[in-house]
Design a protein around this motif. Structure first.
Motif, PDB file in Angstrom:
ATOM      1  N   ASN A  61      26.352  21.391  50.678  1.00 19.20           N
ATOM      2  CA  ASN A  61      26.204  20.172  51.698  1.00 19.20           C
ATOM      3  C   ASN A  61      27.563  19.668  52.115  1.00 19.20           C
ATOM      4  O   ASN A  61      28.521  20.052  51.499  1.00 19.20           O
ATOM      5  N   MET A  62      27.672  18.673  52.960  1.00 20.17           N
ATOM      6  CA  MET A  62      28.515  18.123  53.404  1.00 20.17           C
ATOM      7  C   MET A  62      28.498  16.841  54.054  1.00 20.17           C
ATOM      8  O   MET A  62      27.374  16.592  54.772  1.00 20.17           O
ATOM      9  N   PHE A  63      29.326  15.811  53.701  1.00 20.77           N
ATOM     10  CA  PHE A  63      29.265  14.422  54.211  1.00 20.77           C
ATOM     11  C   PHE A  63      30.564  14.180  54.914  1.00 20.77           C
ATOM     12  O   PHE A  63      31.616  14.438  54.636  1.00 20.77           O
ATOM     13  N   LEU A  64      30.240  13.274  56.022  1.00 21.31           N
ATOM     14  CA  LEU A  64      31.323  12.778  56.790  1.00 21.31           C
ATOM     15  C   LEU A  64      31.609  11.186  56.615  1.00 21.31           C
ATOM     16  O   LEU A  64      30.369  10.551  56.184  1.00 21.31           O
ATOM     17  N   PRO A  65      32.482  10.620  56.882  1.00 24.56           N
ATOM     18  CA  PRO A  65      32.720   9.012  56.478  1.00 24.56           C
ATOM     19  C   PRO A  65      31.328   8.335  57.638  1.00 24.56           C
ATOM     20  O   PRO A  65      31.124   8.776  58.492  1.00 24.56           O
ATOM     21  N   GLY A  66      31.174   7.242  56.962  1.00 25.16           N
ATOM     22  CA  GLY A  66      30.186   6.362  57.646  1.00 25.16           C
ATOM     23  C   GLY A  66      30.552   5.673  58.710  1.00 25.16           C
ATOM     24  O   GLY A  66      29.806   5.169  59.486  1.00 25.16           O
ATOM     25  N   HIS A  67      31.930   5.571  58.940  1.00 30.84           N
ATOM     26  CA  HIS A  67      32.136   4.793  60.296  1.00 30.84           C
ATOM     27  C   HIS A  67      31.988   5.581  61.545  1.00 30.84           C
ATOM     28  O   HIS A  67      31.647   5.202  62.542  1.00 30.84           O
ATOM     29  N   LEU A  68      31.433   6.907  61.192  1.00 29.43           N
ATOM     30  CA  LEU A  68      30.833   7.893  62.342  1.00 29.43           C
ATOM     31  C   LEU A  68      29.497   7.532  62.515  1.00 29.43           C
ATOM     32  O   LEU A  68      28.659   8.294  63.481  1.00 29.43           O
ATOM     33  N   SER A  69      28.782   6.626  62.015  1.00 24.24           N
ATOM     34  CA  SER A  69      27.483   6.105  62.276  1.00 24.24           C
ATOM     35  C   SER A  69      27.194   4.947  63.458  1.00 24.24           C
ATOM     36  O   SER A  69      28.090   4.518  63.445  1.00 24.24           O
ATOM     37  N   GLU A  70      26.374   5.149  64.225  1.00 25.24           N
ATOM     38  CA  GLU A  70      25.968   4.213  64.947  1.00 25.24           C
ATOM     39  C   GLU A  70      24.593   3.622  64.938  1.00 25.24           C
ATOM     40  O   GLU A  70      23.916   3.157  65.831  1.00 25.24           O
ATOM     41  N   ALA A  71      24.157   3.884  63.466  1.00 27.66           N
ATOM     42  CA  ALA A  71      22.665   3.118  63.333  1.00 27.66           C
ATOM     43  C   ALA A  71      22.883   1.690  63.249  1.00 27.66           C
ATOM     44  O   ALA A  71      23.987   1.060  62.901  1.00 27.66           O
ATOM     45  N   THR A  72      21.789   0.810  63.662  1.00 22.65           N
ATOM     46  CA  THR A  72      21.713  -0.572  63.382  1.00 22.65           C
ATOM     47  C   THR A  72      20.445  -0.989  62.819  1.00 22.65           C
ATOM     48  O   THR A  72      19.382  -0.175  62.863  1.00 22.65           O
ATOM     49  N   ALA A  73      20.412  -2.345  62.538  1.00 17.07           N
ATOM     50  CA  ALA A  73      19.304  -2.879  61.643  1.00 17.07           C
ATOM     51  C   ALA A  73      19.124  -4.331  62.486  1.00 17.07           C
ATOM     52  O   ALA A  73      20.097  -4.772  62.602  1.00 17.07           O
ATOM     53  N   ARG A  74      18.084  -4.385  62.864  1.00 19.15           N
ATOM     54  CA  ARG A  74      17.571  -5.725  63.400  1.00 19.15           C
ATOM     55  C   ARG A  74      16.310  -6.503  62.960  1.00 19.15           C
ATOM     56  O   ARG A  74      15.229  -5.577  62.549  1.00 19.15           O
ATOM     57  N   LEU A  75      16.162  -7.511  62.710  1.00 16.24           N
ATOM     58  CA  LEU A  75      14.880  -8.325  62.207  1.00 16.24           C
ATOM     59  C   LEU A  75      14.126  -8.484  63.555  1.00 16.24           C
ATOM     60  O   LEU A  75      14.376  -9.256  64.413  1.00 16.24           O
ATOM     61  N   ASP A  76      12.845  -7.978  63.233  1.00 15.46           N
ATOM     62  CA  ASP A  76      11.945  -8.178  64.517  1.00 15.46           C
ATOM     63  C   ASP A  76      11.087  -9.626  64.405  1.00 15.46           C
ATOM     64  O   ASP A  76      11.399 -10.301  63.556  1.00 15.46           O
ATOM     65  N   ALA A  77      10.310  -9.728  65.592  1.00 13.48           N
ATOM     66  CA  ALA A  77       9.578 -11.166  65.764  1.00 13.48           C
ATOM     67  C   ALA A  77       8.775 -11.509  64.361  1.00 13.48           C
ATOM     68  O   ALA A  77       8.484 -12.246  64.105  1.00 13.48           O
ATOM     69  N   ASN A  78       8.368 -10.120  63.855  1.00  9.40           N
ATOM     70  CA  ASN A  78       7.457 -10.124  62.578  1.00  9.40           C
ATOM     71  C   ASN A  78       7.945 -10.430  61.355  1.00  9.40           C
ATOM     72  O   ASN A  78       7.413 -10.470  60.491  1.00  9.40           O
ATOM     73  N   GLY A  79       9.357 -10.465  61.199  1.00  3.10           N
ATOM     74  CA  GLY A  79      10.124 -10.540  60.054  1.00  3.10           C
ATOM     75  C   GLY A  79      10.196  -9.091  59.513  1.00  3.10           C
ATOM     76  O   GLY A  79      10.882  -9.013  58.212  1.00  3.10           O
ATOM     77  N   SER A  80      10.024  -8.019  60.124  1.00  2.00           N
ATOM     78  CA  SER A  80      10.221  -6.726  59.731  1.00  2.00           C
ATOM     79  C   SER A  80      11.674  -6.317  60.114  1.00  2.00           C
ATOM     80  O   SER A  80      12.265  -6.880  60.818  1.00  2.00           O
ATOM     81  N   LEU A  81      12.204  -5.328  59.341  1.00  2.00           N
ATOM     82  CA  LEU A  81      13.544  -4.826  59.763  1.00  2.00           C
ATOM     83  C   LEU A  81      13.297  -3.463  60.024  1.00  2.00           C
ATOM     84  O   LEU A  81      12.742  -2.485  60.039  1.00  2.00           O
ATOM     85  N   LEU A  82      13.769  -3.459  61.650  1.00  2.00           N
ATOM     86  CA  LEU A  82      13.859  -2.205  62.571  1.00  2.00           C
ATOM     87  C   LEU A  82      15.204  -1.633  62.377  1.00  2.00           C
ATOM     88  O   LEU A  82      16.117  -2.102  62.702  1.00  2.00           O
ATOM     89  N   ILE A  83      15.136  -0.173  61.877  1.00  2.00           N
ATOM     90  CA  ILE A  83      16.389   0.520  61.794  1.00  2.00           C
ATOM     91  C   ILE A  83      16.436   1.534  63.125  1.00  2.00           C
ATOM     92  O   ILE A  83      15.592   2.417  63.056  1.00  2.00           O
ATOM     93  N   LYS A  84      17.588   1.689  63.602  1.00  2.00           N
ATOM     94  CA  LYS A  84      17.602   2.598  64.789  1.00  2.00           C
ATOM     95  C   LYS A  84      18.917   3.721  64.417  1.00  2.00           C
ATOM     96  O   LYS A  84      19.944   2.995  64.092  1.00  2.00           O
TER      97      LYS A  84
END
Length: 545
Positions: free
Chosen positions: A398-421
């Motif tokens: 396996n191989m891993f690259l540094p996390g700064h190369l991620s563009e994932a985001t997390a946001r709290l939706d109107a129902n209080g759930s966490l939506l991760i893209k």
């Protein structure tokens, strides 16, 4: 006035939670730890993998599961998620923590000990340059790294080309014995060392949280090959073992199983945690002066964003990953053998632009043939036939690259759930192509062939190295954290897991999460000793700040 029942409430019993608990309890604080309380229902194999596969009439229980877990989860990203012995580790986490994901593999745990029941056991110290990103004195790290490393038990100490990269050999036991394939690879590396180093490729023994010498009641690795399924000798570190010690050794410690925190709210001068489903004691809320969130990056993030009522996206650090299959033609036809099932050799690969790729190689024994057949461009039956003759001379990588190369985001939706893209930087495909090319060249010099079409980039989040949603800053803004993990806007609530890391290198990050939690807890304990106790409440001695 009677104050909160507990001085500190720790949410989560994984590596961060138990690492925070030890210094606090040693200082005499009243600590409550809550978690989902899930425990294993299928025992790991008691004998070596090959012997169990040859004559165990009940092997279907741990290979397929009593409810055919392996088949139901055949589309899961990792074989760990399909192993019936680990069903309890991942069960209900997404639903109970109200997490949704798009183009992202979201994983967490409600088990006693958290994800450390099913991790790869890779350990590393962050470099001095990495630690400089934390808003705290660098000298604070050594005592905490040492404390957690000695408690958990790590191995791999070796005077090799990754000694400084891992940075922890002074606390490590000797390395696990190499199998024949890895011994061949290591011998070839020493012959080609200068050429490979000049090309930006360094190799050495993997540093892992696995015992090669006894530690407390845990036994050293016996090379059974059962690492994927669980270790009956407890040679592999799990925070569940530390939880046992906490409950046994500290009368000021209380553990509440089955309590999944739905939210936190103020309660007088302190805080309370709330659950829609009461824990083992029947309680649905508990109060404490401080709360330390160690529920895992995703769950911790949802609790903080919900408490602050922040619905703007926050960044999720996650390491882009790849996997490959390495064939050693010289060993074709070699007999399959039991051996250590996690990383045996590791490598660091210099890439253009200053980034580094980090990875390890693993024996294929102990992993079902079907796990490899699913990736070959043939029918399942033909793939299995091919691999039966080939796999004994192959290694998985396996191989891993540094996390700064991620563009994932997390946001709290109107129902209080966490939506991760999910998402990766646009530079990741080119870096992966460069890494694949350089690894093919490096392993060719070592007598290996990265099989065509086997180098495969993983999906966003597949690394399960989440971090950085509530990053530590010198001057934190709302939703960020200070050097003690204190959430700006939520006084006396500390994030002590991966959520508060300000960066995510390519190397393993669990040891640093644990050391950071230990470091924070030591500082909080020191502040507590500077308080004047009045009944069950504290008044802060400002001179100690």
């Amino acid at each position: 006035m009677i104050g909160p029942e507990f001085d500190i409430i720790i949410v989560g019993s994984g590596p961060a939670g138990v690492s925070a608990a030890f210094p606090l309890l040693s200082a005499g604080l009243r600590v409550l730890m809550v978690d989902g309380g899930h425990r294993p229902s299928v025992a790991p194999p008691a004998r070596s993998f090959l012997s169990m596969r040859s004559d165990d009439p009940a092997q279907w229980e741990w290979m397929l599961g009593r409810e055919f877990h392996a088949i139901k989860f055949r589309e899961a990203a990792s074989p760990k998620l399909r192993a019936p012995t680990h069903d309890y580790v991942f069960k209900d986490f997404i639903a109970r923590n109200r997490i949704a994901a798009e183009h992202f593999i979201a994983v967490g745990s409600l088990a006693q000990g958290g994800l450390s029941n099913a991790w790869g056991c890779g350990v590393a110290r962050f470099s001095d340059a990495d630690l400089a990103a934390f808003p705290c004195p660098t000298h604070e790290w050594d005592i905490s790294y040492r404390a957690v490393a000695m408690r958990m038990g790590i191995s791999g100490s070796r005077d090799d080309d990754l000694r400084e990269y891992f940075g922890l050999d002074e606390w490590a036991q000797p390395p696990v014995e190499l199998d024949v394939a890895h011994a061949f690879l290591e011998a070839r590396y020493h012959k080609q060392r200068s050429k490979l180093i000049n090309a930006g490729f360094r190799m050495g023994r993997s540093r892992v949280a696995a015992l090669t010498e006894p530690l407390d009641e845990r036994l050293p690795c016996n090379l059974s090959g059962n690492c994927l399924w669980g270790c009956s000798r407890r040679a592999l570190y799990s925070a569940a073992d530390d939880l046992i010690r906490l409950r046994r050794d500290f009368p000021n410690f209380r553990y509440e199983a089955g309590f999944v925190v739905e939210g936190v709210s103020r309660a007088g001068s302190g805080w309370k945690i709330l659950s829609n489903q009461p824990g083992a004691s029947g309680c649905s809320e508990f109060g404490g002066t401080k709360i330390m969130l160690a529920a895992g990056t995703l769950a911790t993030t949802r609790l903080v964003l919900d408490a602050l009522q922040i619905n703007t996206p926050v960044r999720v650090l996650s390491s882009p990953t790849a996997a490959f299959l390495l064939w050693l033609p010289t060993l074709l036809g070699i007999k399959r053998q039991d051996g250590f099932g996690l990383g045996q050799l590791s490598f660091a690969l210099r890439l253009n632009g200053g980034d580094t790729g980090f990875g390890s190689t693993f024996a294929t024994t102990g992993i079902p043939v079907t796990e490899f057949a699913r990736h070959l461009p043939f029918g399942r039956r033909h793939s299995v036939d091919i691999l039966r003759n080939l796999l004994s001379s192959c290694l998985a990588g396996n191989m891993f690259l540094p996390g700064h190369l991620s563009e994932a985001t997390a946001r709290l939706d109107a129902n209080g759930s966490l939506l991760i893209k999910g998402g990766h930087s646009e530079s990741v495909p080119d870096l992966m192509a460069e890494a694949a090319r350089k690894l093919r060249q490096a392993f060719w010099h070592l007598g290996g062939i990265v099989l065509p079409m086997s180098f495969t980039m993983g999906k966003s989040g597949g690394d399960i190295h989440y971090a950085g949603t509530l990053p530590m800053r010198q001057s934190p803004r709302q939703g960020e954290t200070d050097g003690l993990g204190t959430v700006q806007g939520l006084e006396n609530i500390h994030a002590v897991d991966g959520a508060c890391l300000p960066l995510l290198p390519e190397k393993s990050h669990t040891l640093t999460i644990m050391a950071n939690a230990d470091r924070i807890a030591r500082a909080v304990a020191k502040q507590w000793r500077a308080h004047v106790r009045v009944g069950n409440e504290f008044s802060l001695n400002k001179s100690e700040g």
